[in-house]
Scaffold this motif. Structure first.
Motif, PDB file in Angstrom:
ATOM      1  N   ALA A 156       0.822  -1.195   0.000  1.00 30.90           N
ATOM      2  CA  ALA A 156       0.000   0.000   0.000  1.00 30.90           C
ATOM      3  C   ALA A 156       0.862   1.252   0.000  1.00 30.90           C
ATOM      4  O   ALA A 156       0.477   2.278  -0.532  1.00 30.90           O
ATOM      5  CB  ALA A 156      -0.920  -0.009   1.226  1.00 30.90           C
ATOM      6  N   LEU A 157       2.034   1.173   0.617  1.00 28.01           N
ATOM      7  CA  LEU A 157       2.876   2.356   0.751  1.00 28.01           C
ATOM      8  C   LEU A 157       4.319   1.923   0.942  1.00 28.01           C
ATOM      9  O   LEU A 157       4.610   0.982   1.675  1.00 28.01           O
ATOM     10  CB  LEU A 157       2.430   3.192   1.949  1.00 28.01           C
ATOM     11  CG  LEU A 157       3.264   4.438   2.273  1.00 28.01           C
ATOM     12  CD1 LEU A 157       3.111   5.483   1.167  1.00 28.01           C
ATOM     13  CD2 LEU A 157       2.855   5.029   3.617  1.00 28.01           C
ATOM     14  N   THR A 158       5.235   2.630   0.277  1.00 25.38           N
ATOM     15  CA  THR A 158       6.662   2.472   0.521  1.00 25.38           C
ATOM     16  C   THR A 158       7.167   3.750   1.168  1.00 25.38           C
ATOM     17  O   THR A 158       6.846   4.850   0.718  1.00 25.38           O
ATOM     18  CB  THR A 158       7.440   2.204  -0.780  1.00 25.38           C
ATOM     19  OG1 THR A 158       6.987   0.970  -1.358  1.00 25.38           O
ATOM     20  CG2 THR A 158       8.929   2.106  -0.521  1.00 25.38           C
ATOM     21  N   LEU A 159       7.946   3.597   2.222  1.00 24.95           N
ATOM     22  CA  LEU A 159       8.442   4.751   2.972  1.00 24.95           C
ATOM     23  C   LEU A 159       9.949   4.618   3.117  1.00 24.95           C
ATOM     24  O   LEU A 159      10.443   3.623   3.661  1.00 24.95           O
ATOM     25  CB  LEU A 159       7.760   4.806   4.345  1.00 24.95           C
ATOM     26  CG  LEU A 159       7.803   6.131   5.099  1.00 24.95           C
ATOM     27  CD1 LEU A 159       6.637   6.232   6.071  1.00 24.95           C
ATOM     28  CD2 LEU A 159       9.118   6.305   5.842  1.00 24.95           C
TER      29      LEU A 159
ATOM     30  N   VAL B 122       6.731   7.689   0.120  1.00 23.45           N
ATOM     31  CA  VAL B 122       7.044   8.797   1.014  1.00 23.45           C
ATOM     32  C   VAL B 122       8.534   8.778   1.310  1.00 23.45           C
ATOM     33  O   VAL B 122       9.082   7.748   1.726  1.00 23.45           O
ATOM     34  CB  VAL B 122       6.245   8.706   2.336  1.00 23.45           C
ATOM     35  CG1 VAL B 122       6.710   9.780   3.321  1.00 23.45           C
ATOM     36  CG2 VAL B 122       4.758   8.861   2.066  1.00 23.45           C
ATOM     37  N   LEU B 123       9.193   9.912   1.090  1.00 16.77           N
ATOM     38  CA  LEU B 123      10.609  10.089   1.425  1.00 16.77           C
ATOM     39  C   LEU B 123      10.668  10.912   2.702  1.00 16.77           C
ATOM     40  O   LEU B 123      10.301  12.092   2.692  1.00 16.77           O
ATOM     41  CB  LEU B 123      11.344  10.794   0.281  1.00 16.77           C
ATOM     42  CG  LEU B 123      11.088  10.240  -1.131  1.00 16.77           C
ATOM     43  CD1 LEU B 123      11.851  11.054  -2.163  1.00 16.77           C
ATOM     44  CD2 LEU B 123      11.471   8.760  -1.210  1.00 16.77           C
ATOM     45  N   ALA B 124      11.101  10.304   3.793  1.00 14.10           N
ATOM     46  CA  ALA B 124      11.020  10.950   5.110  1.00 14.10           C
ATOM     47  C   ALA B 124      12.403  11.182   5.698  1.00 14.10           C
ATOM     48  O   ALA B 124      13.405  10.605   5.245  1.00 14.10           O
ATOM     49  CB  ALA B 124      10.194  10.096   6.067  1.00 14.10           C
TER      50      ALA B 124
ATOM     51  N   GLY C 211       5.608  11.736  -1.946  1.00 15.00           N
ATOM     52  CA  GLY C 211       5.558  12.745  -0.900  1.00 15.00           C
ATOM     53  C   GLY C 211       6.917  12.879  -0.249  1.00 15.00           C
ATOM     54  O   GLY C 211       7.668  11.908  -0.129  1.00 15.00           O
ATOM     55  N   VAL C 212       7.260  14.096   0.165  1.00 15.20           N
ATOM     56  CA  VAL C 212       8.539  14.368   0.823  1.00 15.20           C
ATOM     57  C   VAL C 212       8.253  15.000   2.176  1.00 15.20           C
ATOM     58  O   VAL C 212       7.587  16.043   2.242  1.00 15.20           O
ATOM     59  CB  VAL C 212       9.429  15.305  -0.021  1.00 15.20           C
ATOM     60  CG1 VAL C 212      10.716  15.641   0.726  1.00 15.20           C
ATOM     61  CG2 VAL C 212       9.740  14.677  -1.378  1.00 15.20           C
ATOM     62  N   LEU C 213       8.738  14.373   3.241  1.00 14.78           N
ATOM     63  CA  LEU C 213       8.591  14.923   4.591  1.00 14.78           C
ATOM     64  C   LEU C 213       9.952  15.399   5.073  1.00 14.78           C
ATOM     65  O   LEU C 213      10.857  14.590   5.312  1.00 14.78           O
ATOM     66  CB  LEU C 213       8.023  13.870   5.546  1.00 14.78           C
ATOM     67  CG  LEU C 213       7.899  14.314   7.011  1.00 14.78           C
ATOM     68  CD1 LEU C 213       7.010  15.542   7.135  1.00 14.78           C
ATOM     69  CD2 LEU C 213       7.370  13.181   7.871  1.00 14.78           C
TER      70      LEU C 213
ATOM     71  N   GLY D  14       1.373   9.679   3.737  1.00 15.66           N
ATOM     72  CA  GLY D  14       1.084   8.527   2.895  1.00 15.66           C
ATOM     73  C   GLY D  14      -0.395   8.378   2.611  1.00 15.66           C
ATOM     74  O   GLY D  14      -0.793   8.049   1.487  1.00 15.66           O
ATOM     75  N   GLN D  15      -1.232   8.641   3.613  1.00 18.48           N
ATOM     76  CA  GLN D  15      -2.686   8.576   3.419  1.00 18.48           C
ATOM     77  C   GLN D  15      -3.150   9.651   2.441  1.00 18.48           C
ATOM     78  O   GLN D  15      -4.043   9.420   1.624  1.00 18.48           O
ATOM     79  CB  GLN D  15      -3.386   8.718   4.764  1.00 18.48           C
ATOM     80  CG  GLN D  15      -3.162   7.545   5.705  1.00 18.48           C
ATOM     81  CD  GLN D  15      -3.643   7.805   7.121  1.00 18.48           C
ATOM     82  OE1 GLN D  15      -4.150   8.894   7.414  1.00 18.48           O
ATOM     83  NE2 GLN D  15      -3.486   6.836   7.992  1.00 18.48           N
ATOM     84  N   LYS D  16      -2.549  10.835   2.517  1.00 20.22           N
ATOM     85  CA  LYS D  16      -2.898  11.897   1.569  1.00 20.22           C
ATOM     86  C   LYS D  16      -2.562  11.481   0.137  1.00 20.22           C
ATOM     87  O   LYS D  16      -3.345  11.707  -0.785  1.00 20.22           O
ATOM     88  CB  LYS D  16      -2.136  13.182   1.928  1.00 20.22           C
ATOM     89  CG  LYS D  16      -2.560  13.845   3.227  1.00 20.22           C
ATOM     90  CD  LYS D  16      -1.710  15.080   3.479  1.00 20.22           C
ATOM     91  CE  LYS D  16      -2.036  15.707   4.831  1.00 20.22           C
ATOM     92  NZ  LYS D  16      -1.173  16.884   5.110  1.00 20.22           N
ATOM     93  N   LEU D  17      -1.396  10.868  -0.032  1.00 14.96           N
ATOM     94  CA  LEU D  17      -1.014  10.425  -1.378  1.00 14.96           C
ATOM     95  C   LEU D  17      -1.982   9.377  -1.904  1.00 14.96           C
ATOM     96  O   LEU D  17      -2.385   9.415  -3.068  1.00 14.96           O
ATOM     97  CB  LEU D  17       0.410   9.856  -1.349  1.00 14.96           C
ATOM     98  CG  LEU D  17       1.548  10.806  -0.990  1.00 14.96           C
ATOM     99  CD1 LEU D  17       2.864  10.048  -0.964  1.00 14.96           C
ATOM    100  CD2 LEU D  17       1.631  11.968  -1.974  1.00 14.96           C
ATOM    101  N   ALA D  18      -2.342   8.440  -1.045  1.00 16.35           N
ATOM    102  CA  ALA D  18      -3.249   7.368  -1.472  1.00 16.35           C
ATOM    103  C   ALA D  18      -4.614   7.909  -1.866  1.00 16.35           C
ATOM    104  O   ALA D  18      -5.283   7.358  -2.744  1.00 16.35           O
ATOM    105  CB  ALA D  18      -3.385   6.334  -0.362  1.00 16.35           C
ATOM    106  N   SER D  19      -5.031   9.006  -1.221  1.00 17.05           N
ATOM    107  CA  SER D  19      -6.346   9.581  -1.517  1.00 17.05           C
ATOM    108  C   SER D  19      -6.292  10.607  -2.647  1.00 17.05           C
ATOM    109  O   SER D  19      -7.313  11.197  -2.998  1.00 17.05           O
ATOM    110  CB  SER D  19      -6.916  10.243  -0.255  1.00 17.05           C
ATOM    111  OG  SER D  19      -6.121  11.352   0.136  1.00 17.05           O
ATOM    112  N   GLY D  20      -5.081  10.821  -3.216  1.00 18.03           N
ATOM    113  CA  GLY D  20      -4.952  11.762  -4.324  1.00 18.03           C
ATOM    114  C   GLY D  20      -4.834  13.204  -3.908  1.00 18.03           C
ATOM    115  O   GLY D  20      -5.012  14.112  -4.728  1.00 18.03           O
ATOM    116  N   ALA D  21      -4.539  13.464  -2.633  1.00 17.57           N
ATOM    117  CA  ALA D  21      -4.402  14.848  -2.168  1.00 17.57           C
ATOM    118  C   ALA D  21      -3.225  15.515  -2.862  1.00 17.57           C
ATOM    119  O   ALA D  21      -2.242  14.885  -3.215  1.00 17.57           O
ATOM    120  CB  ALA D  21      -4.203  14.871  -0.656  1.00 17.57           C
ATOM    121  N   GLY D  22      -3.345  16.819  -3.033  1.00 19.49           N
ATOM    122  CA  GLY D  22      -2.282  17.582  -3.665  1.00 19.49           C
ATOM    123  C   GLY D  22      -2.483  17.801  -5.144  1.00 19.49           C
ATOM    124  O   GLY D  22      -1.726  18.536  -5.773  1.00 19.49           O
ATOM    125  N   GLY D  23      -3.500  17.154  -5.714  1.00 21.06           N
ATOM    126  CA  GLY D  23      -3.800  17.365  -7.129  1.00 21.06           C
ATOM    127  C   GLY D  23      -2.631  16.964  -8.007  1.00 21.06           C
ATOM    128  O   GLY D  23      -2.108  15.863  -7.926  1.00 21.06           O
TER     129      GLY D  23
END
Length: 349
Positions: free
Chosen positions: A111-114, A134-136, A161-163, A298-307
């Protein structure tokens, strides 16, 4: 037919339908719980190890947690890597163990790679796959280096995503404003590589009310640091240590702290170490808070947040404020308690 038998069969059919409906309703929840988190680590830094520990501890029971340690040489190394899996609590004792897997093989149902830290981020960007990434625990300068050297950061078929590991400059200025409400001249000594940080600081300063007066001097090398400090001190009410080559170097940071103490100026930054060494205050993001924020990203990315924004970049949300009470007393300052300052930053955000 006996009316009692007919009523019994009717109720049995209704009960079966109800059970089937409950099973169908539970399926999405079960699928969500079975989601897999793959974590890539390329170093042994204590902060990164604590970050991973909090990620593992917050994993939902029944979900899959896979820890991948990069072999020497990173993504291009031919050696396999160590992979550990966390099973549901009822199975962890029976399935505890370690096995190996090639870094190039990404789980199909992940579901997610971090990725934790810069080496792992570079390796993760080279891996195939379309799951959110996600790059943290990256510094701003780590991110700028990746952006310049890794075209995969902007791949159109994968949400990234970059944190960043440090709070935004706006949060740093908000802390200084809470501690020194009547002061607006902030002195900074930066390296040439720090230009992205300086630009962010200047943008945040322009949005202040009133705007902050940022005094910047550059020190191309260690020999130039003393001269840059000598130039910026008379024009400053406080010094801010950036998370750059100066802020990450203990000797250089101590030089800034000694210069500030000699001039009677408070020094601010983004690490507890700076406060322990003689800084006045710092807005700090803890590994536990960063782990929670990474999951949320990661949840934001999965939901398509950020357009269409790719990558989606977030600064760390400050978890707490640290204050050196001894330094405050020496400067003749009476400061609010750490908890109150932390609450003020939270309100500002």
């Amino acid at each position: 037919m006996n009316p009692l038998i007919s009523l019994f069969r009717k109720r049995r059919r209704q009960g079966a339908c109800a059970v089937l409906a409950l099973v169908c309703m539970a399926q999405p929840a079960a699928s969500a719980a079975a989601a897999e988190l793959t974590v890539l680590v390329g170093d042994e830094l204590p902060a990164h190890a604590e970050f991973v520990q909090h990620l593992r501890a917050s994993q939902e029971p029944g979900s899959r947690f896979e820890l991948v340690r990069l072999a020497p040489g990173g993504a291009e190394a031919a050696q396999p890597v160590e992979t550990a899996r966390a099973e549901p609590e009822s199975e962890r004792g029976a399935n505890a163990g370690v096995r190996t897997r090639s870094l190039r093989t990404a789980p199909a149902n992940a579901a997610l790679t971090l990725a934790v830290g810069a080496p792992a981020a570079r390796a993760a960007l080279e891996r195939p796959g379309q799951q959110p990434l996600v790059l943290a625990m990256l510094s701003r300068l780590d991110y700028e280096s990746l952006r310049a050297s890794s075209p995969a950061l902007k791949r159109g078929d994968r949400r990234v995503g970059v944190l960043l590991r440090d709070p935004a400059m706006a949060d740093q200025l908000a802390l200084i404003g809470a501690v020194l409400p009547q002061k607006h001249r902030i002195g900074v000594v930066a390296t040439l590589e720090s230009e992205p940080l300086v630009r962010e600081l200047q943008r945040a300063a322009q949005n202040g009310n009133p705007p902050w007066d940022i005094q910047v001097e550059y020190a191309p090398d260690n020999r130039s640091l003393a001269g840059a400090l000598h130039s910026v001190l008379p024009r400053s009410d406080a010094l801010l240590v950036l998370p750059d080559l100066i802020g990450d170097n203990q000797a250089a940071t101590l030089s800034v702290l000694r210069a500030g103490a000699g001039a009677g100026l408070p020094v601010f930054g983004a690490s507890e170490g700076l406060v322990r060494s003689g800084g006045l205050a710092a807005a700090v993001s803890t590994p536990a808070q960063l782990a929670q924020q990474a999951r949320q990203l990661g949840q934001k990315l999965a939901s398509g947040a950020g357009g269409s924004t790719n990558p989606l970049v977030e600064s760390a949300a400050p978890a707490t404020v640290r204050v050196n009470v001894t330094v405050a007393r020496g400067l003749g300052l009476r400061l609010p308690e750490e908890r109150e300052l932390t609450e003020r930053l939270t309100v500002v955000r």
